[in-house]
Design a protein around this motif. Structure first.
Motif, mmCIF file in Angstrom:
data_model
loop_
_atom_site.group_PDB
_atom_site.id
_atom_site.type_symbol
_atom_site.label_atom_id
_atom_site.label_comp_id
_atom_site.label_asym_id
_atom_site.label_seq_id
_atom_site.Cartn_x
_atom_site.Cartn_y
_atom_site.Cartn_z
ATOM 1 N N ALA A 31 0.396 -4.433 -1.637
ATOM 2 C CA ALA A 31 -0.357 -3.343 -2.242
ATOM 3 C C ALA A 31 -1.694 -3.158 -1.553
ATOM 4 C CB ALA A 31 -0.549 -3.607 -3.730
ATOM 5 N N ALA A 32 -2.316 -4.259 -1.128
ATOM 6 C CA ALA A 32 -3.596 -4.127 -0.435
ATOM 7 C C ALA A 32 -3.402 -3.347 0.864
ATOM 8 C CB ALA A 32 -4.186 -5.509 -0.151
ATOM 9 N N ALA B 220 -3.115 0.221 -0.029
ATOM 10 C CA ALA B 220 -4.395 0.810 -0.435
ATOM 11 C C ALA B 220 -5.264 1.120 0.774
ATOM 12 C CB ALA B 220 -5.125 -0.128 -1.393
ATOM 13 N N GLN C 128 -5.269 4.771 2.570
ATOM 14 C CA GLN C 128 -5.608 5.911 1.723
ATOM 15 C C GLN C 128 -5.764 7.171 2.571
ATOM 16 O OE1 GLN C 128 -9.558 6.330 0.202
ATOM 17 N NE2 GLN C 128 -10.119 4.363 1.092
ATOM 18 N N ARG D 115 -5.120 7.220 -2.922
ATOM 19 C CA ARG D 115 -4.105 6.238 -2.550
ATOM 20 C C ARG D 115 -3.077 6.230 -3.679
ATOM 21 N NH1 ARG D 115 -1.257 5.231 1.198
ATOM 22 N NH2 ARG D 115 0.415 5.077 -0.300
ATOM 23 N N LEU E 250 -0.253 4.553 -5.464
ATOM 24 C CA LEU E 250 0.451 3.285 -5.632
ATOM 25 C C LEU E 250 1.711 3.590 -6.420
ATOM 26 C CD1 LEU E 250 0.238 0.327 -4.935
ATOM 27 C CD2 LEU E 250 -0.965 -0.059 -7.065
ATOM 28 N N LEU F 210 -7.401 5.737 -6.874
ATOM 29 C CA LEU F 210 -6.123 5.026 -6.856
ATOM 30 C C LEU F 210 -5.247 5.620 -7.949
ATOM 31 C CD1 LEU F 210 -4.580 2.502 -5.636
ATOM 32 C CD2 LEU F 210 -5.300 1.314 -7.702
ATOM 33 N N GLU G 294 -0.462 -7.284 -7.363
ATOM 34 C CA GLU G 294 -0.494 -6.312 -6.270
ATOM 35 C C GLU G 294 -1.387 -5.129 -6.644
ATOM 36 O OE1 GLU G 294 1.168 -6.514 -3.386
ATOM 37 O OE2 GLU G 294 2.487 -8.223 -3.734
ATOM 38 N N ALA H 35 -4.715 -3.939 -4.781
ATOM 39 C CA ALA H 35 -4.888 -2.577 -4.278
ATOM 40 C C ALA H 35 -6.192 -1.989 -4.786
ATOM 41 C CB ALA H 35 -3.707 -1.704 -4.709
ATOM 42 N N TRP H 36 -6.502 -2.254 -6.039
ATOM 43 C CA TRP H 36 -7.750 -1.753 -6.630
ATOM 44 C C TRP H 36 -8.946 -2.379 -5.932
ATOM 45 C CZ3 TRP H 36 -10.131 1.838 -9.129
ATOM 46 C CH2 TRP H 36 -11.317 1.589 -9.819
#
Lengths: 111, 147
Positions: B10-11, B14, B17, B33, B35, B66, B79, B83-84
């Protein structure tokens, strides 16, 4: 911007005057996202054997955060108190704001 | 607490974006981004495919958004957190659809996070199962242009 089809399943509007608090929608909702509160009032008619008991709707809440827009409540309502409207613009800044009561559900307007 | 999920996937998402402009409100330009965790992500794609959002030039100003669309499971929650945290400030999170709002149809499931707001702060909740692509635009505009 594309047109939204008039039959789009955007939101479910309430006609509170048609609702008899029968709770069928509450029981059939797979998500349990409808909450109804009502109380009974006795109506006496001259010449009647006994007073009739009438349910009065106090609150009707749909939690859009839970609703999966399946429409079973619309299908199951014997009194056509629920109907689809194409409205889609009602995001909320908090999860509580996705719970709409009678006034907000009636604002969605007629079908 | 969740025990699985390394956060790498997830990172990485992210970091990718993209910048979109809202066609109906040209002044709204968001670093978005997506998700996408479940079917609501298709509606995000549809917003782009139908031309409601168009790719725009990146700018130094403007918040990163996000959009969590789909079912967040406890296994995937790390995840989402990753991502956040990978997003630069200033940032906001949009919960898109019933599952990420509250768990939706899975509100009583053992494995589903009962709303993404349990793991990251959410600025706007978009109702729908799934929401229309127009509802995503509504939420992005409401985020940038408070009523």
């Amino acid at each position: 911007m594309s047109e939204i089809p008039h039959q789009a399943r955007g939101a479910i509007a309430l006609d509170a005057a048609a609702c008899t608090s029968c709770m069928l929608c509450v029981k059939e909702c797979p998500d349990w996202c409808i909450h109804i509160e009502s109380h009974n009032e006795e109506v006496s008619e001259p010449g009647a054997r006994r007073p009739r008991s009438v349910a009065v709707l106090d609150s009707f809440t749909i939690d859009w955060g839970l609703c999966m827009y399946c429409g079973i409540c619309v299908e199951v309502c014997p009194f056509d108190a629920l109907h689809w409207v194409p409205e889609h613009d009602y995001p909320a800044p908090d999860a509580q704001g996705l719970r709409h009561g009678i006034a907000r559900l009636e604002e969605f307007g007629p079908s | 607490m969740p025990t699985r999920g390394t956060g790498d996937y997830a990172a990485g998402m992210a970091r990718e974006q993209r910048v979109y402009a809202v066609v109906s409100h040209p002044e709204v330009r968001v670093h978005v981004r997506d998700l996408g965790l479940a079917c609501c992500a298709v509606e995000f794609a549809s917003a782009i495919g139908r031309g409601l959002l168009v790719p725009a030039e990146p700018s130094t100003s403007g918040a990163a958004v996000l959009v969590v669309s789909g079912t967040v499971t406890d296994a995937l929650a790390p995840e989402v957190i990753a991502a956040w945290e990978a997003l630069p400030e200033p940032k906001a999170a949009v919960s898109f659809g019933a599952c990420s709002n509250s768990g939706g149809p899975y509100w009583d499931s053992y494995s589903v996070t009962k709303g993404v707001d349990r793991v990251i702060p959410v600025s706007t909740y978009v109702p729908g199962c799934p929401p229309r692509p127009e509802a995503l635009v509504d939420a992005l505009v409401a985020l940038v242009v408070p009523a």
